[in-house]
Enzyme design. Sequence first.
Site, PDB file in Angstrom:
ATOM      1  CG  ASN A   9      41.374  42.364  41.706  1.00  0.00           C
ATOM      2  OD1 ASN A   9      40.707  42.827  42.632  1.00  0.00           O
ATOM      3  ND2 ASN A   9      41.790  43.095  40.688  1.00  0.00           N
ATOM      4  CG  HIS A  95      43.844  46.536  38.810  1.00  0.00           C
ATOM      5  ND1 HIS A  95      42.918  46.983  37.908  1.00  0.00           N
ATOM      6  CD2 HIS A  95      43.846  45.186  38.727  1.00  0.00           C
ATOM      7  CE1 HIS A  95      42.374  45.935  37.294  1.00  0.00           C
ATOM      8  NE2 HIS A  95      42.920  44.834  37.784  1.00  0.00           N
ATOM      9  CD  GLU A  97      39.420  47.015  36.846  1.00  0.00           C
ATOM     10  OE1 GLU A  97      39.268  46.797  38.062  1.00  0.00           O
ATOM     11  OE2 GLU A  97      39.322  46.119  35.983  1.00  0.00           O
ATOM     12  CD  GLU A 167      45.883  42.232  36.171  1.00  0.00           C
ATOM     13  OE1 GLU A 167      45.261  41.202  36.400  1.00  0.00           O
ATOM     14  OE2 GLU A 167      45.535  43.347  36.588  1.00  0.00           O
ATOM     15  N   GLY A 173      38.798  41.372  31.784  1.00  0.00           N
ATOM     16  CA  GLY A 173      37.334  41.327  31.782  1.00  0.00           C
ATOM     17  C   GLY A 173      36.719  41.231  30.391  1.00  0.00           C
TER      18      GLY A 173
HETATM   19  P1  PGA Z   1      39.739  39.376  34.840  1.00  0.00           P
HETATM   20  O1  PGA Z   1      40.432  40.499  35.744  1.00  0.00           O
HETATM   21  O2  PGA Z   1      40.322  38.049  35.242  1.00  0.00           O
HETATM   22  O3  PGA Z   1      38.274  39.494  35.129  1.00  0.00           O
HETATM   23  O4  PGA Z   1      40.064  39.706  33.414  1.00  0.00           O
HETATM   24  C1  PGA Z   1      41.798  40.443  36.079  1.00  0.00           C
HETATM   25  C2  PGA Z   1      42.197  41.647  36.879  1.00  0.00           C
HETATM   26  O5  PGA Z   1      41.712  42.754  36.605  1.00  0.00           O
HETATM   27  O6  PGA Z   1      43.015  41.543  37.818  1.00  0.00           O
END
Ligand code: PGA
Length: 254
Positions: A9, A95, A97, A167, A173
């Site tokens: 991603n 997602h 976000e 997730e 992140g």
């Molecule tokens: P990350 O993100 O590997 O940077 O933690 C994963 C994601 O948001 O799909």
Amino acid sequence: MKKQFIAGNWKMNLTMNDAKDLARRLCNEAVNSDAVDVGVFPAFVFLRDICEILHTSKVYVGAQNMYMEKSGAFTGEVSGAMLRDVGCTHVIIGHSERRTIFQETNAMINSKIKAALSCGLSPILCVGERQEERDAGKTSEVIGNQLTEGLAGLTSEQIKELTIAYEPVWAIGTGNTATPEQANEVHAFIRNILESKHGNDTAQCIRIQYGGSVNSKNANELLGQPEIDGALVGGASLDPKSFLDIVYEAVRLS
Ligand code: PGA
């Protein structure tokens, strides 16, 4: 063991040149192994170019989001048919976000999944709890609702087209990866819900990816868990070496 699905991603990152270089690198590498499925999810504006670079490879290209309507006065949005038109096969839906920054609800996510399936795109449905929800012992409740409402009205045949990505929001992140045991436990819970609503056959054929600070060092342990069928990788997917190391880890475990 299912064939692992490793997805990158890219979020709102990279320049056009960097995105193309990364795609060329994946195209030239042995990502074409039959042992693993690999996909990349660039920003909308890069999709057409990345599809052109990767169309001779086995690497899937998908979008990070889409709108649920077919066409019309929805300024700034992109439809599933448009994604198909430029060569996408997959789309990430829900997602965290999108859920937190753009206020996407389970009902919107459900409409987007239906719209994606109706134009032949394979959705990756993201689910996951926030830290405070985990601390309050609400992980199962939150994920149960995200799945039940997100998948409402879908037939078992449609559900088989999906990938689910677990997730945990607190792991995205942050470098705070879920332990392999924590992840495996939630994956098993997700599969149980799918089984109770859609039968064992459906539950067994769906791949459940783990996402949240996956990198080349922790991939082996995570992907080695019985209920983990791949990874949705953010930060580590922007660097060709670290992404390929995760892909090769999946190949080794196959
Ligand atoms: P990350 O993100 O590997 O940077 O933690 C994963 C994601 O948001 O799909």
